[in-house]
Design an enzyme around this catalytic site. Structure first.
Site, PDB file in Angstrom:
ATOM      1  N   SER A 113      78.371  28.865  19.340  1.00 53.21           N
ATOM      2  CA  SER A 113      79.466  29.515  19.593  1.00 53.21           C
ATOM      3  C   SER A 113      80.072  29.146  18.401  1.00 53.21           C
ATOM      4  O   SER A 113      80.440  28.275  17.927  1.00 53.21           O
ATOM      5  CB  SER A 113      80.420  28.589  21.477  1.00 53.21           C
ATOM      6  OG  SER A 113      80.206  26.906  20.609  1.00 53.21           O
ATOM      7  N   LYS A 114      81.948  29.923  18.552  1.00 59.17           N
ATOM      8  CA  LYS A 114      82.884  29.147  18.345  1.00 59.17           C
ATOM      9  C   LYS A 114      83.344  28.022  16.800  1.00 59.17           C
ATOM     10  O   LYS A 114      83.483  27.963  15.996  1.00 59.17           O
ATOM     11  CB  LYS A 114      84.197  29.909  18.028  1.00 59.17           C
ATOM     12  CG  LYS A 114      84.204  31.645  18.755  1.00 59.17           C
ATOM     13  CD  LYS A 114      85.857  31.637  19.201  1.00 59.17           C
ATOM     14  CE  LYS A 114      85.784  33.533  19.078  1.00 59.17           C
ATOM     15  NZ  LYS A 114      87.490  33.953  19.859  1.00 59.17           N
ATOM     16  N   ARG A 115      82.894  26.877  17.406  1.00 56.49           N
ATOM     17  CA  ARG A 115      83.107  25.939  17.590  1.00 56.49           C
ATOM     18  C   ARG A 115      81.605  25.215  16.323  1.00 56.49           C
ATOM     19  O   ARG A 115      81.422  24.288  15.722  1.00 56.49           O
ATOM     20  CB  ARG A 115      82.773  24.688  18.459  1.00 56.49           C
ATOM     21  CG  ARG A 115      81.151  24.548  19.480  1.00 56.49           C
ATOM     22  CD  ARG A 115      81.341  23.624  20.559  1.00 56.49           C
ATOM     23  NE  ARG A 115      80.767  23.368  21.251  1.00 56.49           N
ATOM     24  CZ  ARG A 115      79.643  22.837  21.596  1.00 56.49           C
ATOM     25  NH1 ARG A 115      79.555  21.961  19.695  1.00 56.49           N
ATOM     26  NH2 ARG A 115      78.404  22.390  21.697  1.00 56.49           N
ATOM     27  N   HIS A 116      81.042  25.888  16.341  1.00 59.68           N
ATOM     28  CA  HIS A 116      80.012  25.702  15.536  1.00 59.68           C
ATOM     29  C   HIS A 116      79.807  26.425  13.954  1.00 59.68           C
ATOM     30  O   HIS A 116      78.733  26.586  12.691  1.00 59.68           O
ATOM     31  CB  HIS A 116      78.267  26.337  15.657  1.00 59.68           C
ATOM     32  CG  HIS A 116      77.825  26.056  17.437  1.00 59.68           C
ATOM     33  ND1 HIS A 116      77.764  26.104  18.167  1.00 59.68           N
ATOM     34  CD2 HIS A 116      77.367  24.390  16.939  1.00 59.68           C
ATOM     35  CE1 HIS A 116      77.288  25.467  18.899  1.00 59.68           C
ATOM     36  NE2 HIS A 116      76.921  24.589  18.429  1.00 59.68           N
ATOM     37  N   GLY A 117      81.083  27.668  14.220  1.00 62.42           N
ATOM     38  CA  GLY A 117      81.452  27.238  12.338  1.00 62.42           C
ATOM     39  C   GLY A 117      81.336  29.138  12.687  1.00 62.42           C
ATOM     40  O   GLY A 117      81.728  30.269  13.496  1.00 62.42           O
TER      41      GLY A 117
END
Length: 461
Positions: A240-244
């Protein structure tokens, strides 16, 4: 049989890193088997599809070197064909017009949920007589799915995946406005394009049984299916976006080389013994379904950077210099002198970095067309430098007959001894002036490459 694979992205955003891996696997499988790799843009979602996203997908595939065969197929241009197929199934008694409204279906779903029951919509129009059709109501077209028995998807990676037919509904093929659903369009297009193997993420496995039923209803040969596990983040959770970075263009902007990214994606869920560094030619030669893993792969950014560093070191200096110069000139043009400096320095620059963006930053030390960028640490050293010692450095360089790095090192070492300093101490402040930083490649080499005039210009407060 000629192997034909396809990559079928939806142009609703960037090319996801997981989708790039899917494209790579399809490309390699086709090339390994001397087959075709086709591209289909699934742009039937008119509200979310954009021209910008479509262009980004095409540019990302080009950057990755995944060249497709034949012309791009745009799904939106094939609506008439999709409708033709759906109506042919109605005529054959294998599909039907359904007049049930979304509101009616929602009520039935809510009742099932209240009773904690699995909801399957059994349309009252499945076997209705034409005389019963209401007027003024636009129906959807549903496929008559089997109500008994099982459907078995023979997945080349997952094995036999069995679903009870009583758990599958009569899927909608045409909406009430006549537009085709994804489930219909993908089957018709894959058949018409002659697709023999479908390699895609296992999030599509839930679609496979319904699509297989449609293939069989149409009398089409079912392509071989391979559903690969998705890529997860370093923490094991769904990416997801939180992984970069998620989009392929983000990795390009971060400074990854396309060959390094492809090598990394190849090893993310596929293996060939203990081989880690795999060229494109080797990948085509070695790729097989047998090498795919059944468990989700995790992104490892440290490993990705390390692999990129390997490809940076292996790259030809002139080619790498050209890439870096182009990156610099995206902001402002530089002179032939600066370009020459960067080329001369490339051999010593590339082992010191992992990403192109860092290589670009270091290469700026050799640009003489605009003021050198100076870090806060270097600025402090410059402000505290003894003016007399700085003058002696300038005089030493000016008096050199042979302006080579070895001679520069020898003479500056003599100056350090005269000043009762260690050479490292002397170089500490010279580096701040010459490189604008407390870290850099060999200062002796930098001075040699920059030349006397530009080196003296930097050795000023």
């Amino acid at each position: 049989m000629t192997v034909v694979t396809r990559f079928a992205p939806s142009p609703t955003g960037f090319l996801h890193i997981g989708s790039a891996r899917t494209a790579l696997f399809n490309y390699l499988f086709a090339r390994k088997n001397n087959g075709k790799f086709l591209l289909r843009i699934e742009d039937t979602d008119k509200e979310r599809s954009t021209q910008e996203a479509m262009q980004a997908i095409l540019e990302s595939l080009k950057w990755l070197g995944l060249d497709y065969d034949d012309e791009v197929v745009y799904q939106s241009a094939r609506e008439a064909r999709h409708q033709e197929v759906a109506y042919s199934l109605v005529e054959a008694g294998k599909a039907y017009f359904c007049f049930s409204s979304q509101e009616e279906i929602a009520v039935l779903r809510a009742e099932a949920m209240a009773k904690k029951q699995h909801f399957i919509f059994n349309s009252p129009w499945r076997n209705a007589d034409v005389a019963q059709y209401p007027t003024g109501v636009k129906p959807v077209v549903r496929l008559k799915a089997p109500r008994e028995g099982v459907t078995v998807v023979k997945d080349l990676l997952q094995g036999d995946v069995v679903v009870q037919n009583c758990q599958l509904d009569d899927m909608v093929m045409l909406r009430s406005d006549g537009s085709p659903t994804y489930m219909l369009a993908v089957v018709v297009d894959d058949h018409d394009m002659g697709i023999t193997h479908i390699i895609r993420g296992d999030d599509h496995l839930s679609n496979a049984h319904r699509q297989q039923i449609l293939y069989e209803a149409l009398g089409y040969k079912v392509p071989a299916m391979v559903h690969i596990p998705l890529i997860h983040g370093p923490d094991g959770a769904k990416l997801s976006k939180r992984h970069g970075a998620l989009g392929t263009e983000s990795y390009k902007e971060m400074g990854y080389l396309p060959e390094a990214l492809c090598n990394y994606l190849l090893r993310l869920g596929w293996s060939h013994g203990d081989d880690e560094i795999i060229s494109r030619d080797q990948a085509i030669k070695w790729f097989s379904i047998d090498g795919l893993g059944k468990s989700a792969a995790r992104l490892d950014f440290h490993k990705m950077k390390s692999l990129n560093a390997h490809y940076l070191r292996q790259k030809n200096d002139s080619e790498l210099a050209e890439i870096v110069i182009n990156m610099i000139e995206e902001d402002r043009k530089i002179s032939a002198v600066s370009k020459g400096n960067i080329l001369k320095a490339m051999a010593s620059l590339k082992p010191r970095t992992e990403l192109l963006i860092d290589l670009k930053q270091m290469a700026l030390m050799y640009v003489v067309d605009f003021p050198l960028s100076i870090t806060a640490e270097a600025r402090q050293i410059i402000l505290n430098t003894d003016d007399n010692l700085l003058m002696q450095v300038r005089e030493t360089l000016t008096g050199l007959g042979n302006f080579s790095k070895d001679v520069i090192q020898e003479k500056l070492k003599e100056l350090a001894e005269l000043a009762n300093m260690k050479l490292g101490e002397l170089m500490h402040f010279i580096r701040a002036f010459i490189a604008g930083d407390v870290k850099s490649p060999s200062v002796f080499e930098m001075i040699e490459i920059l030349g006397l005039e530009h080196s003296l210009n930097r050795l000023k407060k």
